[in-house]
Design a protein around this motif. Structure first.
Motif, PDB file in Angstrom:
ATOM      1  N   ASN A   1      -5.268   5.286   1.867  1.00  0.00           N
ATOM      2  CA  ASN A   1      -5.409   6.637   1.326  1.00  0.00           C
ATOM      3  C   ASN A   1      -6.410   7.499   2.084  1.00  0.00           C
ATOM      4  O   ASN A   1      -6.731   8.611   1.667  1.00  0.00           O
ATOM      5  CB  ASN A   1      -5.791   6.567  -0.149  1.00  0.00           C
ATOM      6  CG  ASN A   1      -4.555   6.346  -1.020  1.00  0.00           C
ATOM      7  OD1 ASN A   1      -3.665   7.191  -1.065  1.00  0.00           O
ATOM      8  ND2 ASN A   1      -4.482   5.210  -1.682  1.00  0.00           N
TER       9      ASN A   1
ATOM     10  N   ASP B   1      -6.015  -3.461  -5.693  1.00  0.00           N
ATOM     11  CA  ASP B   1      -5.119  -2.342  -5.992  1.00  0.00           C
ATOM     12  C   ASP B   1      -4.004  -2.357  -4.954  1.00  0.00           C
ATOM     13  O   ASP B   1      -4.179  -1.918  -3.820  1.00  0.00           O
ATOM     14  CB  ASP B   1      -5.874  -1.008  -5.971  1.00  0.00           C
ATOM     15  CG  ASP B   1      -4.954   0.145  -6.349  1.00  0.00           C
ATOM     16  OD1 ASP B   1      -3.722  -0.051  -6.343  1.00  0.00           O
ATOM     17  OD2 ASP B   1      -5.466   1.239  -6.630  1.00  0.00           O
TER      18      ASP B   1
ATOM     19  N   GLY C   1       0.591   4.238 -11.368  1.00  0.00           N
ATOM     20  CA  GLY C   1      -0.480   3.509 -10.691  1.00  0.00           C
ATOM     21  C   GLY C   1      -1.840   3.871 -11.254  1.00  0.00           C
ATOM     22  O   GLY C   1      -2.743   3.023 -11.338  1.00  0.00           O
ATOM     23  N   THR C   2      -2.002   5.124 -11.639  1.00  0.00           N
ATOM     24  CA  THR C   2      -3.263   5.552 -12.252  1.00  0.00           C
ATOM     25  C   THR C   2      -3.535   4.726 -13.509  1.00  0.00           C
ATOM     26  O   THR C   2      -4.640   4.222 -13.729  1.00  0.00           O
ATOM     27  CB  THR C   2      -3.186   7.044 -12.649  1.00  0.00           C
ATOM     28  OG1 THR C   2      -3.046   7.814 -11.459  1.00  0.00           O
ATOM     29  CG2 THR C   2      -4.417   7.507 -13.406  1.00  0.00           C
TER      30      THR C   2
END
Ligand code: PLP
Length: 389
Positions: free
Chosen positions: A212, A240, A118-119
């Motif tokens: 998050n 995202d 994902g980064t």
């Protein structure tokens, strides 16, 4: 809490692995105690090194919506492995996975680039946006986490937040200055930012349901407002969906947001390392080999990971577990709330589908500042009680 084997393993790990872990949230630093060492996992359960069984509500941080070791996912990965672990070359399943993603996001995705984390997806999406616009600045939201890329480790959520280092050392100041941070759900702040710097902003990157800083849901009109502002100023809107992709419904929220690019990860790999960026051809074709924005990877589109991810998506499409997940999670949230009310605790659960967070406060939560006002000591106690056998 007696977990002597996990404790012994952690003490040994600390001598060789930094902090005893390979990813900071695993260290339990913000909730206390030592981490569990997992020996095996199956379906909804995992077993620690001491042989104790747990209901695993984490499921590899959301990657395993089907539970651990789904037979079809494992069979597909095994079958792929029999044909070679990695080619570093093209193979047909890459096309199948990309076509599946395009069908799941018909309004957003024309082209896909597969990658491994994902980064990497968020980093690549930003690079595409910068390449497409010729601008350097990006807007992100406080408490939003998009991986550990330099541009995105500013006022970040997830482990960065819980470990009290929302901005990382080692990120060059000049680099961090190109990241503008605004509070989630604060459209006025975004508008002010665009008024001041709109002609320099390449993109706004947003988690369509922010997960998050605990789960924080977008207020009505927030995502629509981001879309109209980015459009007005010629910036890209990046959804995202590394967490929300295939988590709340088949596909995600990017189509409804009319996002330019979507980042995917976690669920699309079925527990294996796969991530993706998808979007309109006019943006995606900026990537090498067609365009001048570079992205590459030895293990991009790894055949074992692609096979696992494809199998997971096929099962999800067939089974459609979303109504059941919503109903069960809601029931669980309601029962937790009843218990908390009975005990007179300041408490709320924010829940959407199988995403939910317990906050020990009654004050409404709509951004990182309000999410931080929860009683974290009480949460740590709750966490420890939950983890007790
Ligand atoms: N974006 C979001 C929304 C995430 O939650 C995460 C990780 O949790 C990432 C990006 C980074 O993904 P990865 O851990 O696979 O690098």
């Amino acid at each position: 809490m007696i977990r002597p084997k996990s404790e012994r393993l952690f003490n040994r790990a600390k001598k060789i692995l930094v902090g005893g872990v390979n990813s900071p949230v695993r260290s339990f630093k913000s909730v206390g105690g030592h981490p569990l060492f997992i020996r095996k996992a199956k379906g909804p359960y995992c077993w620690d090194a001491d042989g104790k069984r747990y209901i695993d509500l984490v499921q590899s941080w959301g990657a395993l919506i089907l539970g651990h070791g789904h037979p079809q996912v494992l069979a597909a990965a095994r079958q792929a492995m029999n044909k070679g672990a990695s080619y570093g070359a093209c193979h047909e399943n890459e096309i199948l996975l990309a076509e599946t993603l395009r069908r799941a996001f018909p309004k957003t995705i024309e082209r896909v680039r597969l990658m491994s984390s994902g980064t990497e997806a968020a980093m690549t999406a930003l690079r595409i946006a910068r390449g497409a616009t010729g601008r350097d600045f990006i807007v992100k939201f406080s408490g939003g986490y998009h991986g550990h890329h330099d541009s995105l480790l500013v006022a970040a959520g997830s482990g960065a937040l819980t470990l009290g280092q929302p901005s990382s050392l080692g990120v060059p100041a000049a680099w961090a200055k190109t990241t503008i941070v605004v509070p989630y759900n604060d459209l006025t702040a975004v508008e002010e930012t665009f008024k001041k710097t709109g002609d320099k902003i390449a993109a706004v990157i947003v988690e369509p349901a922010a997960a998050n800083m605990g789960l924080v849901l977008p207020k009505a009109g927030f995502l629509e407002g981001l879309r109209s502002l980015t459009r007005r100023y010629g910036s890209l809107l990046i959804a995202d969906e590394v967490i929300t992709g295939f988590r709340l419904k088949w596909g995600g929220l990017a189509d409804a947001m009319e996002a330019d690019l979507v980042c995917l990860g976690k669920i699309i790999g079925g527990g294996f390392p796969i991530a993706a960026v998808g979007g309109a051809a006019r943006f995606m074709d900026i990537l090498a080999p067609l365009g001048g924005v570079y992205h590459a990877g030895t293990l991009s589109g790894n055949p074992v990971a692609v096979a696992g991810g494809l199998a997971a998506l096929n099962v999800l499409k067939r089974v459609n577990p979303y109504p059941k997940l919503e109903a069960r999670s809601k029931k669980f949230a309601v029962s937790l709330t009843h218990t908390a009310t009975r005990l007179g605790l300041p408490f709320q659960v924010i829940q959407r589908g199988s995403l939910w967070t317990v906050f020990f406060t009654e004050t409404p939560i709509y951004d990182n500042a309000s999410a931080q006002k929860t009683d974290t000591k009480l949460f740590a106690r709750f966490f420890q009680e939950q983890s007790m056998p």
